[in-house]
Design an enzyme around this catalytic site. Structure first.
Site, PDB file in Angstrom:
ATOM      1  CB  CYS A 113      26.300 -17.261 -27.786  1.00  0.00           C
ATOM      2  SG  CYS A 113      27.918 -17.030 -27.057  1.00  0.00           S
ATOM      3  CG  HIS A 258      24.589 -20.381 -25.742  1.00  0.00           C
ATOM      4  ND1 HIS A 258      25.496 -21.169 -26.390  1.00  0.00           N
ATOM      5  CD2 HIS A 258      25.302 -19.379 -25.150  1.00  0.00           C
ATOM      6  CE1 HIS A 258      26.717 -20.667 -26.206  1.00  0.00           C
ATOM      7  NE2 HIS A 258      26.617 -19.587 -25.461  1.00  0.00           N
ATOM      8  CG  ASN A 288      30.115 -20.935 -24.432  1.00  0.00           C
ATOM      9  OD1 ASN A 288      29.687 -21.189 -25.551  1.00  0.00           O
ATOM     10  ND2 ASN A 288      30.002 -19.746 -23.881  1.00  0.00           N
TER      11      ASN A 288
HETATM   12  O1  UT7 Z   1      28.569 -17.652 -24.300  1.00  0.00           O
HETATM   13  C1  UT7 Z   1      28.719 -16.279 -24.202  1.00  0.00           C
HETATM   14  C2  UT7 Z   1      28.121 -15.761 -23.006  1.00  0.00           C
HETATM   15  N1  UT7 Z   1      28.984 -15.956 -21.868  1.00  0.00           N
HETATM   16  C3  UT7 Z   1      28.473 -16.131 -20.694  1.00  0.00           C
HETATM   17  O2  UT7 Z   1      27.275 -16.205 -20.595  1.00  0.00           O
HETATM   18  C4  UT7 Z   1      29.370 -16.157 -19.491  1.00  0.00           C
HETATM   19  C5  UT7 Z   1      28.751 -15.412 -18.357  1.00  0.00           C
HETATM   20  N2  UT7 Z   1      29.592 -15.294 -17.188  1.00  0.00           N
HETATM   21  C6  UT7 Z   1      29.942 -16.343 -16.428  1.00  0.00           C
HETATM   22  O3  UT7 Z   1      29.607 -17.478 -16.741  1.00  0.00           O
HETATM   23  C7  UT7 Z   1      30.683 -16.083 -15.140  1.00  0.00           C
HETATM   24  O4  UT7 Z   1      30.827 -14.688 -14.978  1.00  0.00           O
HETATM   25  C8  UT7 Z   1      32.084 -16.759 -15.054  1.00  0.00           C
HETATM   26  C9  UT7 Z   1      31.921 -18.262 -14.854  1.00  0.00           C
HETATM   27  C10 UT7 Z   1      32.891 -16.503 -16.299  1.00  0.00           C
HETATM   28  C11 UT7 Z   1      32.856 -16.207 -13.848  1.00  0.00           C
HETATM   29  O5  UT7 Z   1      32.111 -16.400 -12.666  1.00  0.00           O
HETATM   30  P1  UT7 Z   1      31.881 -15.185 -11.632  1.00  0.00           P
HETATM   31  O6  UT7 Z   1      31.182 -15.755 -10.490  1.00  0.00           O
HETATM   32  O7  UT7 Z   1      31.219 -14.065 -12.379  1.00  0.00           O
HETATM   33  O8  UT7 Z   1      33.348 -14.823 -11.222  1.00  0.00           O
HETATM   34  P2  UT7 Z   1      34.107 -13.420 -11.312  1.00  0.00           P
HETATM   35  O9  UT7 Z   1      34.492 -13.138 -12.710  1.00  0.00           O
HETATM   36  O10 UT7 Z   1      33.374 -12.375 -10.561  1.00  0.00           O
HETATM   37  O11 UT7 Z   1      35.385 -13.761 -10.491  1.00  0.00           O
HETATM   38  C12 UT7 Z   1      35.330 -14.153  -9.107  1.00  0.00           C
HETATM   39  C13 UT7 Z   1      36.730 -14.488  -8.668  1.00  0.00           C
HETATM   40  C14 UT7 Z   1      37.735 -13.391  -9.013  1.00  0.00           C
HETATM   41  O12 UT7 Z   1      38.708 -13.346  -7.991  1.00  0.00           O
HETATM   42  P3  UT7 Z   1      38.631 -12.213  -6.835  1.00  0.00           P
HETATM   43  O13 UT7 Z   1      38.632 -10.895  -7.549  1.00  0.00           O
HETATM   44  O14 UT7 Z   1      37.339 -12.487  -6.115  1.00  0.00           O
HETATM   45  O15 UT7 Z   1      39.845 -12.501  -6.034  1.00  0.00           O
HETATM   46  C15 UT7 Z   1      38.377 -13.904 -10.269  1.00  0.00           C
HETATM   47  O16 UT7 Z   1      39.670 -13.403 -10.479  1.00  0.00           O
HETATM   48  O17 UT7 Z   1      37.191 -15.671  -9.324  1.00  0.00           O
HETATM   49  C16 UT7 Z   1      38.433 -15.389  -9.993  1.00  0.00           C
HETATM   50  N3  UT7 Z   1      38.476 -16.213 -11.205  1.00  0.00           N
HETATM   51  C17 UT7 Z   1      38.886 -17.482 -11.178  1.00  0.00           C
HETATM   52  N4  UT7 Z   1      39.324 -18.270 -10.198  1.00  0.00           N
HETATM   53  C18 UT7 Z   1      39.659 -19.538 -10.510  1.00  0.00           C
HETATM   54  C19 UT7 Z   1      38.107 -15.875 -12.452  1.00  0.00           C
HETATM   55  N5  UT7 Z   1      38.288 -16.937 -13.277  1.00  0.00           N
HETATM   56  C20 UT7 Z   1      38.766 -17.938 -12.503  1.00  0.00           C
HETATM   57  C21 UT7 Z   1      39.121 -19.271 -12.772  1.00  0.00           C
HETATM   58  N6  UT7 Z   1      39.562 -20.029 -11.737  1.00  0.00           N
HETATM   59  N7  UT7 Z   1      39.019 -19.793 -13.994  1.00  0.00           N
END
Ligand code: UT7
Length: 331
Positions: A113, A258, A288
């Site tokens: 990135c 980014h 992204n």
């Molecule tokens: O460019 C490189 C750098 N990358 C980034 O900067 C990305 C940084 N991270 C993020 O943007 C966020 O962490 C995400 C958008 C990827 C995820 O959001 P989050 O609020 O951190 O969610 P999480 O990973 O903690 O997951 C929360 C819940 C989980 O379910 P449980 O355990 O609460 O039941 C996940 O399994 O959301 C679930 N989950 C989804 N649900 C629906 C994870 N991905 C998805 C999805 N759709 N696509």
């Protein structure tokens, strides 16, 4: 010593639009979840047979034309990607060939990135020291052929999109204008927080049936961890760039961060008291695109008339590595 200016910008995204609802048909996700957590509504995917260098070619042609130059006037190519057409050679040489450029140097960089800002910094050194006059710098990614369309990979799959952005850089006599500084950082102890494990040269052999079946060739991310670090490091590196130039957040006319997650960029700008209208977002349309996201956003911001001559434009990125970087430019 001269400074380096952006002479022209270009971008290219594939025609195929994939909405959040389209993804929800393939995995357990929803438009509501993706929109709330990331701001993304849709992204673009390549059609079969199109690689990172093909996207780079289209973006480069536009950037060279917008710079008022011809391919013959480009002295060096820098290409940032984490998704090269092949393992080797790099995609920069493929781009050199597709453009019909002469046998100029062509360099691939692997900074995910932060790749575009790392590339900008390299180009800046070459131009300021007079080694090269015109450098083509491209960020290009094809994610769609390497992500998992299943529940297991949904956290990463929903955020990535394909695209390319390019700039042509050249010297400027006016010492007040151009790239004022770049700041680059890395922290490799977090390499496995966002990575693709295989195939890899540390494995004997580097590719196995088991790797294929276990999904080791798909990206894996500790999303929350990356998110928290992104918010902190982006602020730090923007501050570092501003301080180096005796500037304050209020001096920024446009911040082009980014495009990893709209929430990250909103938290950064809120903490630094940079008003929303001075922060450029297009993640809603492209997701992204890693090394391509900043040059695509910069191109669109310029097209929309968001930058005037003399404006302070700040670029900032954070991503896999971890790597992070900023650039301060007086337009
Ligand atoms: O460019 C490189 C750098 N990358 C980034 O900067 C990305 C940084 N991270 C993020 O943007 C966020 O962490 C995400 C958008 C990827 C995820 O959001 P989050 O609020 O951190 O969610 P999480 O990973 O903690 O997951 C929360 C819940 C989980 O379910 P449980 O355990 O609460 O039941 C996940 O399994 O959301 C679930 N989950 C989804 N649900 C629906 C994870 N991905 C998805 C999805 N759709 N696509």
């Amino acid at each position: 010593m001269k400074r380096t200016r952006i002479l022209g910008t270009g971008f290219y995204v594939p025609e195929k639009v994939v909405t959040n609802d389209d993804l929800a048909k393939m995995m357990a996700t929803s438009d509501e979840w993706i929109t709330q957590r990331t701001g993304i509504k849709e992204r673009r995917y390549v059609s079969e047979g199109v690689g990172a260098s093909d996207l780079a070619f289209e973006a480069s042609r536009m950037a060279i034309q917008n710079a008022g130059l011809t391919v013959k006037e480009i002295d060096f190519i820098i290409l940032g990607t984490l998704s090269p057409d092949y393992t080797f050679p790099g995609s920069a040489v493929l781009l050199q060939d597709k453009l019909g450029a002469s046998t100029i140097g062509a360099l691939d960089i692997r900074n995910q990135c932060s790749g575009f800002i790392y590339g900008l910094s390299i180009a800046d050194q070459f131009i300021r020291t007079g080694v090269y006059k015109h450098i083509l710098l491209v960020g290009t990614e094809v994610h769609s052929t390497g992500i998992e369309f299943a529940d297991r990979g949904r956290d990463v799959t929903v955020i990535f999109g394909d695209g390319a952005g390019a700039v042509v850089l050249g010297p400027v006599e006016d010492k007040e204008r151009g790239i004022l500084s770049t700041h680059l950082h890395s922290e490799g102890k977090y390499a496995k927080k966002l990575w693709i494990e295989a195939p890899g040269s540390i494995y004997h052999p580097r590719m196995t049936q088991e790797m294929l079946e276990s999904g080791a060739w798909f990206p894996k991310m500790d999303g929350k961890y990356v998110f928290k670090h992104a918010v902190t490091r982006m602020q730090e590196v923007i501050e570092e760039g501003l301080q180096a130039n005796h500037l304050k957040p209020q001096d920024i006319a446009l911040l082009v961060p980014h495009q990893a997650n709209m929430r990250i960029n909103q938290m950064v700008s809120m903490a630094m008291e940079i008003p929303e209208e001075k922060v450029y977002h297009n993640i809603q349309r492209y997701g992204n695109t890693t090394a391509a996201s900043i040059p695509i956003a910069l191109h669109e911001a310029l097209q929309e008339g968001k930058v005037q001559e003399g404006d302070i434009v700040v670029l900032a990125a954070f991503g896999s590595g971890f790597t992070w970087a900023s650039a301060v430019i007086r337009w």
